[in-house]
Design a protein around this motif. Sequence first.
Motif, PDB file in Angstrom:
ATOM      1  N   GLN A 119      -8.041  -7.777   3.471  1.00 34.07           N
ATOM      2  CA  GLN A 119      -6.766  -7.977   4.148  1.00 34.07           C
ATOM      3  C   GLN A 119      -5.626  -7.731   3.171  1.00 34.07           C
ATOM      4  O   GLN A 119      -5.617  -8.263   2.063  1.00 34.07           O
ATOM      5  CB  GLN A 119      -6.682  -9.391   4.704  1.00 34.07           C
ATOM      6  CG  GLN A 119      -5.585  -9.586   5.707  1.00 34.07           C
ATOM      7  CD  GLN A 119      -5.690 -10.935   6.381  1.00 34.07           C
ATOM      8  OE1 GLN A 119      -5.790 -11.951   5.704  1.00 34.07           O
ATOM      9  NE2 GLN A 119      -5.676 -10.933   7.701  1.00 34.07           N
ATOM     10  N   GLU A 120      -4.673  -6.905   3.604  1.00 33.68           N
ATOM     11  CA  GLU A 120      -3.554  -6.526   2.737  1.00 33.68           C
ATOM     12  C   GLU A 120      -2.454  -5.937   3.615  1.00 33.68           C
ATOM     13  O   GLU A 120      -2.689  -5.561   4.757  1.00 33.68           O
ATOM     14  CB  GLU A 120      -4.044  -5.475   1.734  1.00 33.68           C
ATOM     15  CG  GLU A 120      -3.104  -5.160   0.617  1.00 33.68           C
ATOM     16  CD  GLU A 120      -2.923  -6.312  -0.345  1.00 33.68           C
ATOM     17  OE1 GLU A 120      -1.767  -6.642  -0.633  1.00 33.68           O
ATOM     18  OE2 GLU A 120      -3.925  -6.888  -0.794  1.00 33.68           O
ATOM     19  N   LEU A 121      -1.237  -5.827   3.076  1.00 33.37           N
ATOM     20  CA  LEU A 121      -0.169  -5.113   3.768  1.00 33.37           C
ATOM     21  C   LEU A 121      -0.391  -3.616   3.569  1.00 33.37           C
ATOM     22  O   LEU A 121      -0.635  -3.162   2.452  1.00 33.37           O
ATOM     23  CB  LEU A 121       1.197  -5.514   3.218  1.00 33.37           C
ATOM     24  CG  LEU A 121       1.687  -6.904   3.585  1.00 33.37           C
ATOM     25  CD1 LEU A 121       3.006  -7.196   2.899  1.00 33.37           C
ATOM     26  CD2 LEU A 121       1.838  -7.074   5.077  1.00 33.37           C
ATOM     27  N   ASP A 122      -0.301  -2.848   4.668  1.00 32.04           N
ATOM     28  CA  ASP A 122      -0.565  -1.419   4.610  1.00 32.04           C
ATOM     29  C   ASP A 122       0.246  -0.723   5.695  1.00 32.04           C
ATOM     30  O   ASP A 122       0.764  -1.364   6.605  1.00 32.04           O
ATOM     31  CB  ASP A 122      -2.058  -1.148   4.792  1.00 32.04           C
ATOM     32  CG  ASP A 122      -2.511   0.141   4.141  1.00 32.04           C
ATOM     33  OD1 ASP A 122      -1.653   0.921   3.693  1.00 32.04           O
ATOM     34  OD2 ASP A 122      -3.726   0.370   4.073  1.00 32.04           O
ATOM     35  N   ILE A 123       0.345   0.590   5.622  1.00 30.63           N
ATOM     36  CA  ILE A 123       1.098   1.376   6.596  1.00 30.63           C
ATOM     37  C   ILE A 123       0.124   2.053   7.554  1.00 30.63           C
ATOM     38  O   ILE A 123      -0.724   2.841   7.132  1.00 30.63           O
ATOM     39  CB  ILE A 123       1.954   2.453   5.903  1.00 30.63           C
ATOM     40  CG1 ILE A 123       2.944   1.806   4.942  1.00 30.63           C
ATOM     41  CG2 ILE A 123       2.702   3.289   6.926  1.00 30.63           C
ATOM     42  CD1 ILE A 123       3.740   2.789   4.137  1.00 30.63           C
ATOM     43  N   ALA A 124       0.253   1.744   8.852  1.00 22.99           N
ATOM     44  CA  ALA A 124      -0.587   2.379   9.858  1.00 22.99           C
ATOM     45  C   ALA A 124       0.084   3.664  10.310  1.00 22.99           C
ATOM     46  O   ALA A 124       1.310   3.744  10.308  1.00 22.99           O
ATOM     47  CB  ALA A 124      -0.776   1.439  11.039  1.00 22.99           C
ATOM     48  N   PRO A 125      -0.606   4.692  10.707  1.00 28.03           N
ATOM     49  CA  PRO A 125      -2.053   4.838  10.831  1.00 28.03           C
ATOM     50  C   PRO A 125      -2.703   5.495   9.618  1.00 28.03           C
ATOM     51  O   PRO A 125      -3.898   5.731   9.611  1.00 28.03           O
ATOM     52  CB  PRO A 125      -2.195   5.729  12.058  1.00 28.03           C
ATOM     53  CG  PRO A 125      -1.019   6.637  11.982  1.00 28.03           C
ATOM     54  CD  PRO A 125       0.092   5.798  11.394  1.00 28.03           C
ATOM     55  N   ALA A 126      -1.930   5.779   8.566  1.00 27.23           N
ATOM     56  CA  ALA A 126      -2.511   6.457   7.397  1.00 27.23           C
ATOM     57  C   ALA A 126      -3.326   5.507   6.522  1.00 27.23           C
ATOM     58  O   ALA A 126      -4.303   5.924   5.913  1.00 27.23           O
ATOM     59  CB  ALA A 126      -1.403   7.094   6.559  1.00 27.23           C
ATOM     60  N   TYR A 127      -2.915   4.239   6.419  1.00 26.58           N
ATOM     61  CA  TYR A 127      -3.587   3.212   5.626  1.00 26.58           C
ATOM     62  C   TYR A 127      -3.847   3.660   4.181  1.00 26.58           C
ATOM     63  O   TYR A 127      -4.983   3.662   3.718  1.00 26.58           O
ATOM     64  CB  TYR A 127      -4.899   2.782   6.287  1.00 26.58           C
ATOM     65  CG  TYR A 127      -4.709   2.238   7.664  1.00 26.58           C
ATOM     66  CD1 TYR A 127      -4.040   1.035   7.875  1.00 26.58           C
ATOM     67  CD2 TYR A 127      -5.178   2.918   8.780  1.00 26.58           C
ATOM     68  CE1 TYR A 127      -3.853   0.530   9.148  1.00 26.58           C
ATOM     69  CE2 TYR A 127      -4.996   2.408  10.053  1.00 26.58           C
ATOM     70  CZ  TYR A 127      -4.337   1.219  10.237  1.00 26.58           C
ATOM     71  OH  TYR A 127      -4.156   0.722  11.495  1.00 26.58           O
ATOM     72  N   PRO A 128      -2.798   3.998   3.411  1.00 24.43           N
ATOM     73  CA  PRO A 128      -3.019   4.460   2.036  1.00 24.43           C
ATOM     74  C   PRO A 128      -3.600   3.378   1.115  1.00 24.43           C
ATOM     75  O   PRO A 128      -4.395   3.692   0.226  1.00 24.43           O
ATOM     76  CB  PRO A 128      -1.627   4.890   1.568  1.00 24.43           C
ATOM     77  CG  PRO A 128      -0.680   4.150   2.451  1.00 24.43           C
ATOM     78  CD  PRO A 128      -1.377   4.001   3.765  1.00 24.43           C
ATOM     79  N   VAL A 129      -3.233   2.123   1.314  1.00 28.67           N
ATOM     80  CA  VAL A 129      -3.753   1.048   0.457  1.00 28.67           C
ATOM     81  C   VAL A 129      -5.244   0.845   0.726  1.00 28.67           C
ATOM     82  O   VAL A 129      -6.040   0.688  -0.201  1.00 28.67           O
ATOM     83  CB  VAL A 129      -2.958  -0.259   0.695  1.00 28.67           C
ATOM     84  CG1 VAL A 129      -3.505  -1.390  -0.155  1.00 28.67           C
ATOM     85  CG2 VAL A 129      -1.476  -0.044   0.417  1.00 28.67           C
ATOM     86  N   LEU A 130      -5.635   0.888   1.988  1.00 22.09           N
ATOM     87  CA  LEU A 130      -7.052   0.752   2.346  1.00 22.09           C
ATOM     88  C   LEU A 130      -7.862   1.922   1.802  1.00 22.09           C
ATOM     89  O   LEU A 130      -8.948   1.736   1.247  1.00 22.09           O
ATOM     90  CB  LEU A 130      -7.227   0.647   3.857  1.00 22.09           C
ATOM     91  CG  LEU A 130      -8.664   0.583   4.367  1.00 22.09           C
ATOM     92  CD1 LEU A 130      -9.415  -0.622   3.801  1.00 22.09           C
ATOM     93  CD2 LEU A 130      -8.685   0.549   5.892  1.00 22.09           C
ATOM     94  N   HIS A 131      -7.332   3.144   1.912  1.00 21.66           N
ATOM     95  CA  HIS A 131      -8.046   4.311   1.381  1.00 21.66           C
ATOM     96  C   HIS A 131      -8.217   4.214  -0.134  1.00 21.66           C
ATOM     97  O   HIS A 131      -9.268   4.591  -0.668  1.00 21.66           O
ATOM     98  CB  HIS A 131      -7.323   5.604   1.752  1.00 21.66           C
ATOM     99  CG  HIS A 131      -7.560   6.028   3.165  1.00 21.66           C
ATOM    100  ND1 HIS A 131      -8.746   6.556   3.610  1.00 21.66           N
ATOM    101  CD2 HIS A 131      -6.758   5.975   4.247  1.00 21.66           C
ATOM    102  CE1 HIS A 131      -8.670   6.822   4.892  1.00 21.66           C
ATOM    103  NE2 HIS A 131      -7.459   6.466   5.314  1.00 21.66           N
ATOM    104  N   LYS A 132      -7.193   3.700  -0.817  1.00 23.87           N
ATOM    105  CA  LYS A 132      -7.305   3.520  -2.271  1.00 23.87           C
ATOM    106  C   LYS A 132      -8.408   2.511  -2.593  1.00 23.87           C
ATOM    107  O   LYS A 132      -9.218   2.727  -3.506  1.00 23.87           O
ATOM    108  CB  LYS A 132      -5.965   3.041  -2.833  1.00 23.87           C
ATOM    109  CG  LYS A 132      -5.953   2.853  -4.312  1.00 23.87           C
ATOM    110  CD  LYS A 132      -4.578   2.420  -4.791  1.00 23.87           C
ATOM    111  CE  LYS A 132      -4.612   2.142  -6.285  1.00 23.87           C
ATOM    112  NZ  LYS A 132      -3.334   1.648  -6.783  1.00 23.87           N
TER     113      LYS A 132
END
Length: 86
Positions: free
Chosen positions: A34-47
Amino acid sequence: MSLSLQLKDYRLTTAEILYRLPDHPAVLQSYIWQELDIAPAYPVLHKFLGFWERKIEGRLHSVRVGSLDLVASARVRLPGLVLTLQ
């Protein structure tokens, strides 16, 4: 949670990551991220998933993602019934 990030369209993102145990590949384990991220690209999740694939032995099986705006306009609900007790 940083208000400045929320104003830049970041939203609370939750991902359920299923991965295979290195010693028992037939067994799936769950990890909640769980983290703050930008949808729909989700750069933090991809990292994070890139880090997972490089550094963690458990092979990824699937990732389920959900997100929610934290800063939103106010919602008003009108009551369906009003009672007065005297």
